[in-house]
Design a protein around this motif. Structure first.
Motif, PDB file in Angstrom:
ATOM      1  N   ILE A  19       4.342  10.706-103.195  1.00  0.00           N
ATOM      2  CA  ILE A  19       3.492  11.766-103.756  1.00  0.00           C
ATOM      3  C   ILE A  19       2.248  11.847-102.875  1.00  0.00           C
ATOM      4  N   SER A  20       2.089  12.793-101.996  1.00  0.00           N
ATOM      5  CA  SER A  20       2.918  13.960-101.781  1.00  0.00           C
ATOM      6  C   SER A  20       3.321  14.011-100.305  1.00  0.00           C
ATOM      7  N   ALA A  21       4.145  15.026 -99.961  1.00  0.00           N
ATOM      8  CA  ALA A  21       4.752  15.077 -98.631  1.00  0.00           C
ATOM      9  C   ALA A  21       3.881  15.827 -97.628  1.00  0.00           C
ATOM     10  N   GLY A  22       2.648  15.357 -97.441  1.00  0.00           N
ATOM     11  CA  GLY A  22       1.769  15.945 -96.441  1.00  0.00           C
ATOM     12  C   GLY A  22       1.917  15.240 -95.105  1.00  0.00           C
ATOM     13  N   ARG A  23       0.933  15.440 -94.234  1.00  0.00           N
ATOM     14  CA  ARG A  23       1.017  14.872 -92.889  1.00  0.00           C
ATOM     15  C   ARG A  23       1.027  13.350 -92.909  1.00  0.00           C
ATOM     16  N   VAL A  24       0.144  12.741 -93.718  1.00  0.00           N
ATOM     17  CA  VAL A  24       0.066  11.280 -93.744  1.00  0.00           C
ATOM     18  C   VAL A  24       1.266  10.690 -94.472  1.00  0.00           C
ATOM     19  N   GLY A  36      14.603   0.738 -92.216  1.00  0.00           N
ATOM     20  CA  GLY A  36      15.703   0.604 -93.157  1.00  0.00           C
ATOM     21  C   GLY A  36      15.392   0.955 -94.592  1.00  0.00           C
ATOM     22  N   HIS A  37      14.126   1.217 -94.913  1.00  0.00           N
ATOM     23  CA  HIS A  37      13.792   1.651 -96.264  1.00  0.00           C
ATOM     24  C   HIS A  37      14.156   3.127 -96.416  1.00  0.00           C
ATOM     25  N   VAL A  38      14.221   3.610 -97.660  1.00  0.00           N
ATOM     26  CA  VAL A  38      14.685   4.975 -97.895  1.00  0.00           C
ATOM     27  C   VAL A  38      13.705   5.715 -98.796  1.00  0.00           C
ATOM     28  N   VAL A  39      13.181   6.824 -98.326  1.00  0.00           N
ATOM     29  CA  VAL A  39      12.374   7.704 -99.170  1.00  0.00           C
ATOM     30  C   VAL A  39      13.357   8.574 -99.952  1.00  0.00           C
ATOM     31  N   SER A  40      13.494   8.286-101.237  1.00  0.00           N
ATOM     32  CA  SER A  40      14.519   8.950-102.037  1.00  0.00           C
ATOM     33  C   SER A  40      14.025  10.232-102.684  1.00  0.00           C
ATOM     34  N   THR A  41      12.756  10.249-103.104  1.00  0.00           N
ATOM     35  CA  THR A  41      12.207  11.425-103.784  1.00  0.00           C
ATOM     36  C   THR A  41      10.785  11.688-103.305  1.00  0.00           C
ATOM     37  N   VAL A  42      10.415  12.953-103.288  1.00  0.00           N
ATOM     38  CA  VAL A  42       9.069  13.335-102.848  1.00  0.00           C
ATOM     39  C   VAL A  42       8.535  14.460-103.732  1.00  0.00           C
ATOM     40  N   VAL A  43       7.228  14.538-103.825  1.00  0.00           N
ATOM     41  CA  VAL A  43       6.556  15.714-104.361  1.00  0.00           C
ATOM     42  C   VAL A  43       6.145  16.566-103.175  1.00  0.00           C
ATOM     43  N   ALA A  44       6.600  17.816-103.154  1.00  0.00           N
ATOM     44  CA  ALA A  44       6.293  18.726-102.037  1.00  0.00           C
ATOM     45  C   ALA A  44       6.080  20.113-102.620  1.00  0.00           C
ATOM     46  N   ARG A  45       4.837  20.431-102.931  1.00  0.00           N
ATOM     47  CA  ARG A  45       4.552  21.672-103.653  1.00  0.00           C
ATOM     48  C   ARG A  45       4.266  22.847-102.732  1.00  0.00           C
ATOM     49  N   SER A  46       3.701  22.590-101.571  1.00  0.00           N
ATOM     50  CA  SER A  46       3.392  23.689-100.663  1.00  0.00           C
ATOM     51  C   SER A  46       4.540  23.919 -99.682  1.00  0.00           C
ATOM     52  N   GLU A  47       4.537  25.087 -99.075  1.00  0.00           N
ATOM     53  CA  GLU A  47       5.568  25.387 -98.079  1.00  0.00           C
ATOM     54  C   GLU A  47       5.466  24.435 -96.893  1.00  0.00           C
ATOM     55  N   SER A  49       4.343  21.325 -96.944  1.00  0.00           N
ATOM     56  CA  SER A  49       4.852  20.011 -97.347  1.00  0.00           C
ATOM     57  C   SER A  49       6.372  20.000 -97.384  1.00  0.00           C
ATOM     58  N   ARG A  50       6.961  21.072 -97.882  1.00  0.00           N
ATOM     59  CA  ARG A  50       8.431  21.135 -97.926  1.00  0.00           C
ATOM     60  C   ARG A  50       9.015  21.140 -96.516  1.00  0.00           C
ATOM     61  N   GLU A  59      16.693  13.365 -96.190  1.00  0.00           N
ATOM     62  CA  GLU A  59      17.538  12.921 -97.309  1.00  0.00           C
ATOM     63  C   GLU A  59      16.776  12.890 -98.635  1.00  0.00           C
ATOM     64  N   ALA A  60      15.463  13.074 -98.591  1.00  0.00           N
ATOM     65  CA  ALA A  60      14.657  12.970 -99.807  1.00  0.00           C
ATOM     66  C   ALA A  60      14.853  14.184-100.708  1.00  0.00           C
ATOM     67  N   VAL A  61      14.852  13.953-102.011  1.00  0.00           N
ATOM     68  CA  VAL A  61      14.983  15.005-103.007  1.00  0.00           C
ATOM     69  C   VAL A  61      13.592  15.379-103.507  1.00  0.00           C
ATOM     70  N   VAL A  62      13.289  16.656-103.568  1.00  0.00           N
ATOM     71  CA  VAL A  62      12.003  17.126-104.085  1.00  0.00           C
ATOM     72  C   VAL A  62      12.039  17.092-105.607  1.00  0.00           C
ATOM     73  N   ALA A  63      11.022  16.477-106.205  1.00  0.00           N
ATOM     74  CA  ALA A  63      10.987  16.324-107.660  1.00  0.00           C
ATOM     75  C   ALA A  63       9.550  16.351-108.151  1.00  0.00           C
ATOM     76  N   ASP A  64       9.367  16.263-109.479  1.00  0.00           N
ATOM     77  CA  ASP A  64       8.033  16.218-110.056  1.00  0.00           C
ATOM     78  C   ASP A  64       7.487  14.795-109.972  1.00  0.00           C
ATOM     79  N   PRO A  65       6.159  14.614-110.134  1.00  0.00           N
ATOM     80  CA  PRO A  65       5.562  13.287-109.944  1.00  0.00           C
ATOM     81  C   PRO A  65       6.161  12.190-110.818  1.00  0.00           C
ATOM     82  N   ALA A  66       6.414  12.471-112.101  1.00  0.00           N
ATOM     83  CA  ALA A  66       6.953  11.441-112.989  1.00  0.00           C
ATOM     84  C   ALA A  66       8.337  11.003-112.540  1.00  0.00           C
TER      85      ALA A  66
END
Length: 317
Positions: A19-24, A36-47, A49-50, A59-66
């Motif tokens: 949370i969230s998928a910005g530059r950093v 070898g770690h896996v980012v499975s889910t991300v919050v990406a609200r802006s174009e 960030s997506r 491979e990450a799925v966009v989802a809500d923060p919770a």
């Protein structure tokens, strides 16, 4: 998951929520995925960030923060400093933190105390800030190799976990006390952000000194490779000088100082101020402020300091 903080051995693979998928955030996530770690889910609200998430973490799925918090063994909060308390409060209200959770934020000026709700829920918490600038470009992830990270945690377990995560990115962990986070971040901003302004001002002033050829283009660029872009020629001219100056100060500190202020040459400094004033009074003001600070660091004489700060010196006479 294995007991990361107690055994001292990182698991072979962590599921990461971002949370969230910005530059950093995407750069940190991509650096961890290289190990070898896996980012499975991300919050990406802006174009933007997506787009970054799709490019760096495909491979990450966009989802809500919770949902992101629920699915991540390691939760990375990569939101701006000002937004961080609200995001933590929102997640705490949703019951998103849990025992065994690793919760990390990567903002600079804020320590680990903002993560207290996560710690109270049993999570291992740590503030881990990379001392690096991120543009969203391809070099961001590579630049994290050897980058220092400031770690702050309320306990030793958090520091150990933070150290291991930083080393997983190829970085160098350093510890910064909660009370010193603002000072730490101010030093980085003063060195990096203000460097951009300084170089921009220098390039603008230098570009104004170039002669424009009658048929267009800039003298000194006979092949027309830069067209009429005197700013590009100025940056090209400055590059070797600035790289040498940076190398010298990092190696030798104040011994790297050269120039008219260090020599006590008030006549040349006065000419500089007049010439810069003709280009842009803001550039002249910046020069004056930095020259005065330089005079203070090198112990320049009264001729220079009186010229740079006549009102100030008058107060002490």
């Amino acid at each position: 998951m294995s007991d990361f903080g107690v055994t001292g051995t990182p698991p072979a693979r962590l599921s990461i929520g971002l949370i969230s998928a910005g530059r950093v955030g995407t750069a940190v996530g991509a650096a961890l995925e290289r190990r070898g770690h896996v980012v499975s889910t991300v919050v990406a609200r802006s174009e933007r960030s997506r787009e970054l998430a799709a490019r760096r973490l495909p491979e990450a799925v966009v989802a809500d923060p919770a949902t992101v918090a629920e699915h991540g063994e390691l939760l990375i909060l990569a939101v701006p400093d000002s937004a961080l308390p609200g995001v933590v409060a929102e997640l705490a209200e949703a019951g998103a933190f849990r025992p065994g959770h690793i919760v990390v934020h990567v903002t600079g000026a804020v320590g680990a105390d903002v993560l207290r709700p996560a710690a109270e829920a049993g999570a291992v918490v740590v503030a881990a800030h990379p001392a690096m600038t991120f543009t969203g470009g391809e070099a961001d992830v590579d630049r994290m190799e050897g980058c220092s990270w400031a770690l702050t945690s309320p306990d030793e377990v958090g520091l150990v976990v933070g150290q291991m995560l930083v080393m997983e990115t190829g970085g160098l962990p350093v510890t910064v006390a909660e009370s010193n986070r603002a000072l730490y971040h101010a030093a980085l901003a003063h060195g990096a952000n203000h460097l951009v302004s300084l170089v921009g001002d220098a390039a603008e002033a230098l570009a104004a000194s170039f002669s424009v050829l009658p048929g267009g283009g800039v003298e000194g660029d006979p092949d027309g490779m830069l067209g009429q872009d005197s700013q590009a020629l100025a940056r090209r001219t400055l590059e070797p000088l600035l790289r040498a100056a940076l190398d010298n100060v990092l190696a030798s500190g104040d011994a790297a100082l050269t120039g008219p202020v260090m020599r006590g040459d008030a006549v040349t400094v006065s000419r500089h101020l007049d010439a810069l004033e003709d280009v842009d009074s803001g550039i002249a003001a910046g020069y004056r402020a930095l020259a005065l600070r330089t005079a203070d660091r090198c112990g320049a004489g009264r001729d220079v300091t009186d010229l740079l700060a006549p009102d100030l010196t008058e107060q002490f006479r």
